[in-house]
Scaffold this motif. Structure first.
Motif, mmCIF file in Angstrom:
data_model
loop_
_atom_site.group_PDB
_atom_site.id
_atom_site.type_symbol
_atom_site.label_atom_id
_atom_site.label_comp_id
_atom_site.label_asym_id
_atom_site.label_seq_id
_atom_site.Cartn_x
_atom_site.Cartn_y
_atom_site.Cartn_z
ATOM 1 N N VAL A 85 0.841 -1.195 0.000
ATOM 2 C CA VAL A 85 0.000 0.000 0.000
ATOM 3 C C VAL A 85 0.876 1.245 0.000
ATOM 4 N N VAL A 86 0.557 2.175 -0.898
ATOM 5 C CA VAL A 86 1.180 3.499 -0.913
ATOM 6 C C VAL A 86 0.107 4.508 -0.525
ATOM 7 N N VAL A 87 0.392 5.306 0.487
ATOM 8 C CA VAL A 87 -0.550 6.331 0.928
ATOM 9 C C VAL A 87 -0.114 7.684 0.372
ATOM 10 N N VAL A 88 -1.051 8.401 -0.226
ATOM 11 C CA VAL A 88 -0.825 9.772 -0.681
ATOM 12 C C VAL A 88 -1.779 10.667 0.099
ATOM 13 N N GLY A 89 -1.239 11.599 0.873
ATOM 14 C CA GLY A 89 -2.091 12.450 1.683
ATOM 15 C C GLY A 89 -1.435 13.771 1.987
ATOM 16 N N ASN A 90 -1.982 14.464 2.983
ATOM 17 C CA ASN A 90 -1.372 15.717 3.427
ATOM 18 C C ASN A 90 -1.640 15.903 4.909
ATOM 19 N N ILE A 91 -1.052 16.922 5.498
ATOM 20 C CA ILE A 91 -1.318 17.210 6.906
ATOM 21 C C ILE A 91 -2.045 18.540 7.053
ATOM 22 N N THR A 92 -2.493 19.114 5.937
ATOM 23 C CA THR A 92 -3.228 20.376 5.979
ATOM 24 C C THR A 92 -4.630 20.179 5.434
ATOM 25 N N ALA A 93 -5.565 20.988 5.926
ATOM 26 C CA ALA A 93 -6.901 21.017 5.343
ATOM 27 C C ALA A 93 -6.835 21.795 4.037
ATOM 28 N N GLY A 94 -7.637 21.378 3.067
ATOM 29 C CA GLY A 94 -7.647 22.086 1.796
ATOM 30 C C GLY A 94 -6.822 21.379 0.741
ATOM 31 N N GLY A 95 -6.960 21.851 -0.482
ATOM 32 C CA GLY A 95 -6.327 21.189 -1.618
ATOM 33 C C GLY A 95 -4.833 21.438 -1.699
ATOM 34 N N THR A 96 -4.103 20.380 -2.044
ATOM 35 C CA THR A 96 -2.653 20.490 -2.230
ATOM 36 C C THR A 96 -2.180 19.875 -3.544
ATOM 37 N N GLY A 97 -3.050 19.125 -4.212
ATOM 38 C CA GLY A 97 -2.647 18.431 -5.433
ATOM 39 C C GLY A 97 -2.538 16.935 -5.261
ATOM 40 N N LYS A 98 -3.262 16.364 -4.283
ATOM 41 C CA LYS A 98 -3.181 14.923 -4.035
ATOM 42 C C LYS A 98 -3.712 14.112 -5.209
ATOM 43 N N THR A 99 -4.861 14.526 -5.757
ATOM 44 C CA THR A 99 -5.471 13.730 -6.825
ATOM 45 C C THR A 99 -4.574 13.639 -8.051
ATOM 46 N N PRO A 100 -4.006 14.743 -8.557
ATOM 47 C CA PRO A 100 -3.064 14.608 -9.678
ATOM 48 C C PRO A 100 -1.839 13.775 -9.312
ATOM 49 N N THR A 101 -1.427 13.817 -8.029
ATOM 50 C CA THR A 101 -0.295 13.004 -7.598
ATOM 51 C C THR A 101 -0.639 11.520 -7.680
ATOM 52 N N VAL A 102 -1.849 11.154 -7.260
ATOM 53 C CA VAL A 102 -2.296 9.764 -7.353
ATOM 54 C C VAL A 102 -2.312 9.314 -8.810
ATOM 55 N N LEU A 103 -2.847 10.151 -9.696
ATOM 56 C CA LEU A 103 -2.905 9.788 -11.114
ATOM 57 C C LEU A 103 -1.513 9.621 -11.706
ATOM 58 N N TRP A 104 -0.596 10.498 -11.340
ATOM 59 C CA TRP A 104 0.784 10.403 -11.818
ATOM 60 C C TRP A 104 1.436 9.124 -11.309
ATOM 61 N N LEU A 105 1.189 8.800 -10.042
ATOM 62 C CA LEU A 105 1.781 7.603 -9.453
ATOM 63 C C LEU A 105 1.242 6.343 -10.120
#
Length: 345
Positions: free
Chosen positions: A56-76
């Motif tokens: 399992v690879v987790v892609v997340g953040n520690i801040t509320a709000g958008g950071t670009g996680k979804t494009p990062t998941v697609l790239w990965l």
């Protein structure tokens, strides 16, 4: 206080350190206590972490709000597929209806049922996507379906799901804001959490600050690139540069609407802003503004409306790009970790 005024006040507190935010510090203290108790319960084994049978690879953040996680998941997904993996994606399904069972997501699934981001991921990734508040249960379903690596979208704080690699994404312009915990600041976890992730990625150049940690200074930078506008009804794709000098309505129901508006302005487009809360349940009525100006929206918002609209409605897909000199060692490290970690019960 109206929604727009509340958003503006929170933004000033989190990112401009407005003094009025001090009234929220007692609540942040309570949040800190809850985080500490939760971490203790996991550390001593009262709360269990569950491994599934594939890495399992987790892609997340520690801040509320958008950071670009979804494009990062697609790239990965794209990078791992190119190396022979068969990935699947699990997501919480924010914005969808709650369910007591995992749900498979297709490109034509209803966003109000499974959430907007999962539908976008299913359309763009061409790989299995499952949503469930219980991400461990969702991951187990994907493992049974035959995937050999699972990417958990926005799962950094979901400690119940065991993971083999953690990626944290932060916004370069906003950073960690005032570096305080919710609600006095934007942080879901303390900045110290960044020292425990495997890789920190930053969306755009990191804003200069005297408070940057070593982890933040060593983050790998990427950018989100938009080159085309696509009609929601599928009838035309046009280069964004063709809209330079034109006025458009810009709709963004994402964690950081100004980033979308600024991206359009960077293309020379005149923007009439329409910011909505993240995961807002947009309808056709919400994006009708009484004129014939084109209506541009994020891809995440477009999935809520569907294709049965006229020609003036467009969405703007974005793609993650990273310097290959930085990207190659990162992907090789992830691949090595995944091939070494076969998961287990």
């Amino acid at each position: 206080m109206r929604a727009g005024a509340t958003y503006n006040w929170i933004h000033r507190v989190w990112y401009e350190d407005a003094p009025s935010g001090w009234v929220l510090l007692p609540l942040s203290g309570l949040y800190w206590l809850i985080l500490g108790v939760r971490k203790f319960l996991y550390d001593c084994g009262i709360f269990k972490t569950h491994k599934v049978t594939v890495p399992v690879v987790v892609v997340g953040n520690i801040t509320a709000g958008g950071t670009g996680k979804t494009p990062t998941v697609l790239w990965l997904v794209e990078q791992l597929r190119a190396r022979g993996f068969t990935p699947g994606i699990v997501s919480r399904g924010y914005g969808g209806r709650k369910s007591n069972a995992p749900m498979r997501v297709e490109g034509d699934s209803a966003a109000d049922v499974v959430g907007d981001e999962p539908v976008l991921l299913a359309r763009r990734s061409d790989c299995p996507v499952v949503v469930d508040a219980n991400r461990t249960r969702a991951a187990a379903m994907l493992a049974e379906d035959g995937v050999d690596v699972i990417i958990a979208d926005d799962g950094l704080q979901h400690y119940r799901l065991g993971r083999d690699y953690e990626i944290c994404v932060i916004d370069g312009a906003r950073g960690l804001g005032n570096r305080r915990l919710l609600p006095a600041g934007p942080l879901r976890e303390s900045p110290e959490r960044l020292t425990r992730v495997d890789q920190l990625l930053v969306n755009g150049p990191m804003q200069a600050s005297d408070h940057l940690s070593v982890a933040e200074q060593n983050a790998l930078e990427f950018e989100l690139v938009a080159t085309d506008a696509c009609r929601l009804n599928g009838s035309l794709v046009r280069p964004l540069e063709r809209f330079a000098g034109s006025a458009v309505h810009a709709v963004a129901g994402i964690g950081n609407p100004p980033r979308f508006f600024d991206m359009l302005r960077g293309q020379g487009i005149q923007v009439v802003e329409h910011a909505f809360p993240d995961h807002a349940a947009l309808t056709r009525k919400d994006v009708e503004f009484g004129d014939d100006f084109p209506v541009f929206m994020t891809e995440k918002d477009a999935v809520k409306l569907g294709p049965t609209v006229n020609d003036k409605f467009w969405y703007i897909p974005v793609t993650l790009t990273m310097d290959p000199v930085l990207a190659l060692p990162l992907i090789e490290q992830i691949e090595s970790r995944l091939r070494a970690g076969r998961g287990g019960p």
